[in-house]
Design an enzyme around this catalytic site. Structure first.
Site, mmCIF file in Angstrom:
data_model
loop_
_atom_site.group_PDB
_atom_site.id
_atom_site.type_symbol
_atom_site.label_atom_id
_atom_site.label_comp_id
_atom_site.label_asym_id
_atom_site.label_seq_id
_atom_site.Cartn_x
_atom_site.Cartn_y
_atom_site.Cartn_z
ATOM 1 C CE1 TYR A 33 0.108 2.018 4.272
ATOM 2 C CE2 TYR A 33 1.093 -0.162 4.421
ATOM 3 C CZ TYR A 33 0.891 1.107 4.937
ATOM 4 O OH TYR A 33 1.483 1.464 6.128
ATOM 5 C CD GLU A 183 10.349 1.440 10.333
ATOM 6 O OE1 GLU A 183 10.457 2.347 9.490
ATOM 7 O OE2 GLU A 183 10.131 0.244 10.020
ATOM 8 C CG LEU A 207 8.556 2.527 4.617
ATOM 9 C CD1 LEU A 207 8.284 1.326 3.711
ATOM 10 C CD2 LEU A 207 7.252 3.186 5.031
#
Length: 287
Positions: A33, A183, A207
């Protein structure tokens, strides 16, 4: 007002949109996504999101859908018909529903992906109260799978992390692996010492944030130093400032980590300046 959404080539009222119960995203979290922000009716960093989406599809061996080259037009149409001035466009592409449930998926060339897009209206997105008040975070163990560089729909643990933070009276969580921050649950993490921004280097562990890339570029242009390296929660607690970045939060200050206030417990000046620069430059480049 009923939203118009996009499902497999059709614009539909949201209450008429359907996806197969055999879709592999539903059964196996087999999909990717992207979320693109909308400010003043225009898309922020669309090209970066499209490139990362293509990379995610390639890494999972999911075929690009037939509408891939039309995604910009589809985003713009959804923004238009839903009257979005400030908000988000959510895009999900899955391996589709090739047949009955099976761990083994068929040749990607024989399977048509499922494509879903919808908008979320967020008036005043750039004027979030959290940007003025700052965020409180907790640290949690990072127990996700090893390919966090692929933006998959496997979001159960990040969701659990946000709930852990909520129960602790905080706003979000930073995940820690082998003693070092990876993260946030849905964002990249940074600390500032003096004139230096410190953030974990790109790898399969985090990411590859589109907002991250832009903010670090703007920071260097503003004569700030950038160190891409691991840092610990203890180091973060001693930092002058801290912040997170994401497509929907932009640049958001962190004022407390595991109950320890940073500085005087208010958002720092450098973080505020980075947010201002990012929003100004992103609005200029929006499409």
């Amino acid at each position: 007002m009923t939203r118009t959404v996009f499902v497999n080539g059709e614009y539909l009222p949201e209450d008429e949109a359907k996806v197969s119960i055999f879709d592999r995203a539903f059964l196996m979290a087999d999909g990717v996504y992207e979320v693109t922000s909308v400010l003043d009716g225009k898309l922020i960093d669309f090209d970066g999101h499209a490139k990362r989406l293509e990379r995610s599809l390639n890494e999972l061996d999911i075929r690009k859908p037939a509408v891939f080259d039309d995604l910009l037009e589809i985003h713009r149409e959804l923004v238009r018909v839903n009257g979005i001035e400030d908000g988000l466009v959510y895009l999900q592409i899955t391996r589709g529903a090739p047949g009955d449930r099976d761990f083994v998926f068929p040749d990607p060339e024989t399977t048509e992906p499922t494509v879903v897009l919808f908008t979320q209206n967020k008036p005043g997105l750039a004027d979030s109260p959290a940007a003025k008040a700052g965020m409180k975070i907790i640290s949690i163990e990072d127990v996700r799978w090893g390919r966090r560089d692929i933006k998959t729909v496997q979001l159960l643990y990040p969701s659990m992390g946000k709930m852990m933070a909520k129960k602790a009276g905080a706003d979000d969580a930073w995940m820690v692996q082998d003693g070092y921050v990876t993260e946030g649950t849905s964002n990249n993490a940074y600390i500032i010492k003096g004139n230096t921004i410190i953030t974990r280097a790109l790898s399969n562990d985090i990411l590859h944030g589109i907002t991250r890339a832009a903010v670090l570029r703007f920071a260097k242009e503003a004569q700030m130093q950038v160190e891409e390296r691991n840092f610990t929660i203890d180091e973060a607690k001693e930092a002058d400032e801290a912040f997170i970045t994401s497509a929907s939060a932009f640049v958001m200050p962190v004022i407390e980590i595991d109950g320890v206030s940073l500085g005087d417990g208010t958002p720092g000046a450098r973080t505020a300046r980075l947010r201002e620069i990012y929003l100004d430059e992103s609005r200029k480049a929006a499409i």
